[in-house]
Enzyme design. Structure first.
Site, PDB file in Angstrom:
ATOM      1  N   CYS A   1     -20.160 -15.072 -21.937  1.00  0.00           N
ATOM      2  CA  CYS A   1     -20.626 -15.501 -20.620  1.00  0.00           C
ATOM      3  C   CYS A   1     -19.658 -16.448 -19.923  1.00  0.00           C
ATOM      4  O   CYS A   1     -19.854 -16.760 -18.764  1.00  0.00           O
ATOM      5  CB  CYS A   1     -21.999 -16.147 -20.747  1.00  0.00           C
ATOM      6  SG  CYS A   1     -22.023 -17.577 -21.826  1.00  0.00           S
TER       7      CYS A   1
HETATM    8  C1  SAM Z   1     -22.343 -15.390 -26.016  1.00  0.00           C
HETATM    9  S1  SAM Z   1     -21.801 -15.107 -27.654  1.00  0.00           S
HETATM   10  C2  SAM Z   1     -23.074 -14.039 -28.252  1.00  0.00           C
HETATM   11  C3  SAM Z   1     -23.851 -14.664 -29.367  1.00  0.00           C
HETATM   12  C4  SAM Z   1     -24.913 -13.830 -30.022  1.00  0.00           C
HETATM   13  N1  SAM Z   1     -25.773 -13.123 -29.098  1.00  0.00           N
HETATM   14  C5  SAM Z   1     -25.766 -14.685 -30.943  1.00  0.00           C
HETATM   15  O1  SAM Z   1     -26.977 -14.537 -30.977  1.00  0.00           O
HETATM   16  O2  SAM Z   1     -25.210 -15.549 -31.630  1.00  0.00           O
HETATM   17  C6  SAM Z   1     -20.453 -14.012 -27.411  1.00  0.00           C
HETATM   18  C7  SAM Z   1     -19.738 -13.592 -28.691  1.00  0.00           C
HETATM   19  O3  SAM Z   1     -18.803 -12.550 -28.355  1.00  0.00           O
HETATM   20  C8  SAM Z   1     -17.691 -12.667 -29.203  1.00  0.00           C
HETATM   21  N2  SAM Z   1     -16.599 -11.895 -28.580  1.00  0.00           N
HETATM   22  C9  SAM Z   1     -15.795 -12.251 -27.558  1.00  0.00           C
HETATM   23  N3  SAM Z   1     -14.952 -11.252 -27.254  1.00  0.00           N
HETATM   24  C10 SAM Z   1     -15.227 -10.228 -28.108  1.00  0.00           C
HETATM   25  C11 SAM Z   1     -14.684  -8.936 -28.294  1.00  0.00           C
HETATM   26  N4  SAM Z   1     -13.674  -8.496 -27.547  1.00  0.00           N
HETATM   27  N5  SAM Z   1     -15.199  -8.157 -29.263  1.00  0.00           N
HETATM   28  C12 SAM Z   1     -16.224  -8.612 -30.061  1.00  0.00           C
HETATM   29  N6  SAM Z   1     -16.766  -9.843 -29.939  1.00  0.00           N
HETATM   30  C13 SAM Z   1     -16.289 -10.635 -28.965  1.00  0.00           C
HETATM   31  C14 SAM Z   1     -17.468 -14.175 -29.312  1.00  0.00           C
HETATM   32  O4  SAM Z   1     -16.717 -14.514 -30.464  1.00  0.00           O
HETATM   33  C15 SAM Z   1     -18.916 -14.699 -29.355  1.00  0.00           C
HETATM   34  O5  SAM Z   1     -19.357 -14.886 -30.679  1.00  0.00           O
END
Ligand code: SAM
Length: 284
Positions: free
Chosen positions: A76
């Protein structure tokens, strides 16, 4: 793990597993997770026994097992009010297009996405419209609503945007679940008398701003004394058990929880998805 799941799901941007924890409680079984952050991957693996794959952009659709529901709290930062407002020009913002790619290739029955509510208004709403267009043109009927954590079982003020989609051919007329209320009080979690009924939004930054600061979220008065909320208490504000394993140092722990989704909202959404009747009954 559910022996006879009501539905299967994949957990993209899996973090510490807010979607996983919530959907386990309504009969879901996770068949794949993905996250790029090694600390988060360690937490997830320890809690669920599934090792998240890495970057979603590098996951080939043919390598994803079949599943019923795609879940994703896509990053986000580009959209939140405290971010840089880079919107889709920020490469992290384009991850929604990876979600759409997987929807088009795998054709799951439904999806649940979560993000900050600021996503709806950034660039005068043009980014959000573009995203909805992308999801709709991928063959899904899309619903969205802002839900508040304290209306769904956890005493935290946290409004988040939820976007739900059903494959067009399923012809689902979906309604978001009614609020369940919140029997659990902040004082139950902090184990003492608090001035506030509900906790502040658990955030990634801004710790130790001070109890009188408008950015304060981690400091409370409990039984008349100053108390800094612990990671275990933050976990409970997000609907996890306090025993949910968090890897890394103290800052890592708060960051992972602040990034997560209230599991109680996910659970209620999962129940609402099941009640539409779109999932095939599994053999006993
Ligand atoms: C807003 S958090 C989501 C957290 C999750 N819904 C939870 O309950 O903990 C976004 C996550 O996306 C991961 N992320 C960012 N870019 C990504 C990518 N290209 N592929 C996979 N994961 C990614 C980050 O490391 C982060 O843990």
């Amino acid at each position: 793990m559910e022996k006879h799941p009501k539905f299967t799901f994949i957990d993209l941007f899996s973090g510490i597993g807010g979607f996983h924890h919530g959907l386990l409680q309504c009969g879901g079984r996770c068949v794949m997770a993905s996250d790029i952050d090694p600390v988060t991957v360690e937490s997830y693996t320890r809690n669920f026994g599934i090792v998240p794959r890495g970057d979603v952009c590098e996951i080939i659709s043919e390598d994803i097992p079949d599943f019923d529901v795609l879940c994703g709290g896509f990053p986000c930062q580009p959209f939140s009010n405290i971010g840089q407002k880079g919107g889709l020009e920020d490469s992290r913002g384009t991850l929604i297009f990876q979600v759409a790619r997987i929807l088009r290739d795998k054709r799951p029955k439904a999806f649940i996405l979560e993000n900050v509510k600021g996503l709806m208004t950034i660039n005068k709403g043009t980014i959000f419209s573009r995203m909805l267009e992308e999801l709709t043109s991928s063959g899904y009927t899309v619903y969205h609503m802002i839900l508040e954590a304290k209306d769904y079982g956890v005493p935290q003020i946290r409004k988040r945007l939820f976007i739900i989609g059903f494959r067009d051919d399923l012809d689902v007329d979906f309604s978001f679940p009614e609020p369940t209320g919140c029997a659990l009080k902040l004082s139950d979690i902090l184990k003492g008398k608090t001035e506030r009924e509900y906790g502040f939004t658990v955030r990634v930054g801004g710790r130790h701003s001070g109890i009188d600061n408008k950015f304060n979220w981690d400091c409370y008065t409990v039984d008349g004394s100053i108390h800094y909320i612990t990671p275990e208490e933050c976990l409970q504000l997000q609907g996890f058990p306090s025993s949910h394993y968090l890897a890394g140092n103290s800052a890592d722990k708060y960051r992972q929880i602040g990034n997560s989704v209230p599991t109680t909202i996910v659970r209620e959404l999962g129940k609402a998805l099941v009640s539409t009747g779109v999932f095939d009954p599994q053999p006993p």
